[in-house]
Design a protein around this motif. Sequence first.
Motif, mmCIF file in Angstrom:
data_model
loop_
_atom_site.group_PDB
_atom_site.id
_atom_site.type_symbol
_atom_site.label_atom_id
_atom_site.label_comp_id
_atom_site.label_asym_id
_atom_site.label_seq_id
_atom_site.Cartn_x
_atom_site.Cartn_y
_atom_site.Cartn_z
ATOM 1 N N UNK A 43 23.155 100.757 -14.987
ATOM 2 C CA UNK A 43 21.878 100.296 -15.515
ATOM 3 C C UNK A 43 22.152 99.458 -16.761
ATOM 4 N N UNK A 44 21.974 98.149 -16.638
ATOM 5 C CA UNK A 44 22.143 97.253 -17.776
ATOM 6 C C UNK A 44 20.811 97.131 -18.513
ATOM 7 N N UNK A 45 20.812 96.454 -19.651
ATOM 8 C CA UNK A 45 19.568 96.285 -20.391
ATOM 9 C C UNK A 45 18.584 95.409 -19.634
ATOM 10 N N UNK A 46 19.085 94.586 -18.713
ATOM 11 C CA UNK A 46 18.210 93.763 -17.898
ATOM 12 C C UNK A 46 17.869 94.374 -16.551
ATOM 13 N N UNK A 47 18.319 95.593 -16.303
ATOM 14 C CA UNK A 47 18.040 96.259 -15.037
ATOM 15 C C UNK A 47 19.307 96.660 -14.300
ATOM 16 N N UNK A 48 19.137 97.234 -13.127
ATOM 17 C CA UNK A 48 20.253 97.720 -12.331
ATOM 18 C C UNK A 48 21.141 96.566 -11.887
ATOM 19 N N UNK A 49 22.448 96.725 -12.002
ATOM 20 C CA UNK A 49 23.373 95.661 -11.636
ATOM 21 C C UNK A 49 24.663 96.262 -11.114
ATOM 22 N N UNK A 50 25.560 95.397 -10.623
ATOM 23 C CA UNK A 50 26.836 95.891 -10.110
ATOM 24 C C UNK A 50 27.891 94.807 -10.196
ATOM 25 N N UNK A 51 29.148 95.235 -10.083
ATOM 26 C CA UNK A 51 30.273 94.327 -9.949
ATOM 27 C C UNK A 51 31.301 95.007 -9.057
ATOM 28 N N UNK A 52 32.330 94.280 -8.657
ATOM 29 C CA UNK A 52 33.339 94.833 -7.758
ATOM 30 C C UNK A 52 34.741 94.612 -8.320
ATOM 31 N N UNK A 53 35.620 95.569 -8.001
ATOM 32 C CA UNK A 53 37.023 95.514 -8.391
ATOM 33 C C UNK A 53 37.881 95.728 -7.149
ATOM 34 N N UNK A 54 39.079 95.185 -7.156
ATOM 35 C CA UNK A 54 40.057 95.516 -6.121
ATOM 36 C C UNK A 54 40.641 96.893 -6.424
ATOM 37 N N UNK A 55 40.715 97.741 -5.392
ATOM 38 C CA UNK A 55 41.234 99.092 -5.593
ATOM 39 C C UNK A 55 42.119 99.496 -4.430
ATOM 40 N N UNK A 56 43.270 100.074 -4.760
ATOM 41 C CA UNK A 56 44.181 100.634 -3.771
ATOM 42 C C UNK A 56 44.709 101.955 -4.320
ATOM 43 N N UNK A 57 44.660 102.997 -3.520
ATOM 44 C CA UNK A 57 45.150 104.305 -3.968
ATOM 45 C C UNK A 57 46.629 104.216 -4.330
ATOM 46 N N UNK A 58 47.025 104.600 -5.553
ATOM 47 C CA UNK A 58 48.448 104.574 -5.919
ATOM 48 C C UNK A 58 49.264 105.486 -5.003
ATOM 49 N N UNK A 59 50.510 105.116 -4.783
ATOM 50 C CA UNK A 59 51.370 105.895 -3.892
ATOM 51 C C UNK A 59 51.477 107.357 -4.320
ATOM 52 N N UNK A 60 51.515 107.606 -5.614
ATOM 53 C CA UNK A 60 51.669 108.978 -6.118
ATOM 54 C C UNK A 60 50.456 109.847 -5.828
ATOM 55 N N UNK A 61 49.306 109.247 -5.508
ATOM 56 C CA UNK A 61 48.081 110.005 -5.220
ATOM 57 C C UNK A 61 47.840 110.163 -3.722
ATOM 58 N N UNK A 62 48.745 109.613 -2.896
ATOM 59 C CA UNK A 62 48.522 109.690 -1.450
ATOM 60 C C UNK A 62 49.065 110.979 -0.881
#
Length: 233
Positions: A214-233
């Motif tokens: 929730x930004x000051x101008x209303x609901x918003x979003x963005x995206x990131x690249x994500x890959x599970x690290x090998x140590x967490x698999x």
Amino acid sequence: MKSLKYYLMAASVALLAAPVLQSCSDDDDDNVDLLYPTAMVTVKNLPNGGIYLQEEPDVTLFPVNMQASPFNGKQVRALVNYKVSSDETPGFTKSVEINWIDSILTKPTVPSLGEEEDLKKYGNDPVEIYKDWYTVCEDGYLTLRFMTLWGNGNTRHSVNLITGCNPENPYEVHFAHNNFDDQVYIQKDGLVAFDLSALPDTEGKTVKLKLVWEAFGGNTYTEFDYCTPEEDR
């Protein structure tokens, strides 16, 4: 909540002073350089009680002047100022000397309790999220630099990253801020990192992590690249 106020004020003062101040020695430049973080890292523990720093997926730093973790053995995200050492440490990309290191508030994610309960427990007070090098998804963490409004009293705010909000997209997460009815009129920044290990394993694939807030101008979003690290698999 760990604040970025010190780092940002120090940087601003140095930049404003630069056009009118003349350095008389290299030592002055060195002192200015010490104000700035060199990198954002994950502080990881070694079996012998020592630590190393994960700077990038393929870059590891061994601190030659730090024998034990200053963070009670916790794995945390941190800002660090270092210089490269001439020493070589087998198994690590670089050996470094730590000038200073400061942990970032590092938290696990929390599961959604349902929209109404999430609002009650975690809040929905507005924030703005900066698009700069502090805001990054790497090494299994989502680190966010944000701005919101605060009072001048002792009311503590809380922030959380909620998972399981969208049954159709397990990689959609919501950033929630609760100001606990603080009297809000002072703009301040904050920095927080969230451990993403509770998300489903991406099985080596890179997916889009959708961040909603929730930004000051209303609901918003963005995206990131994500890959599970090998140590967490």
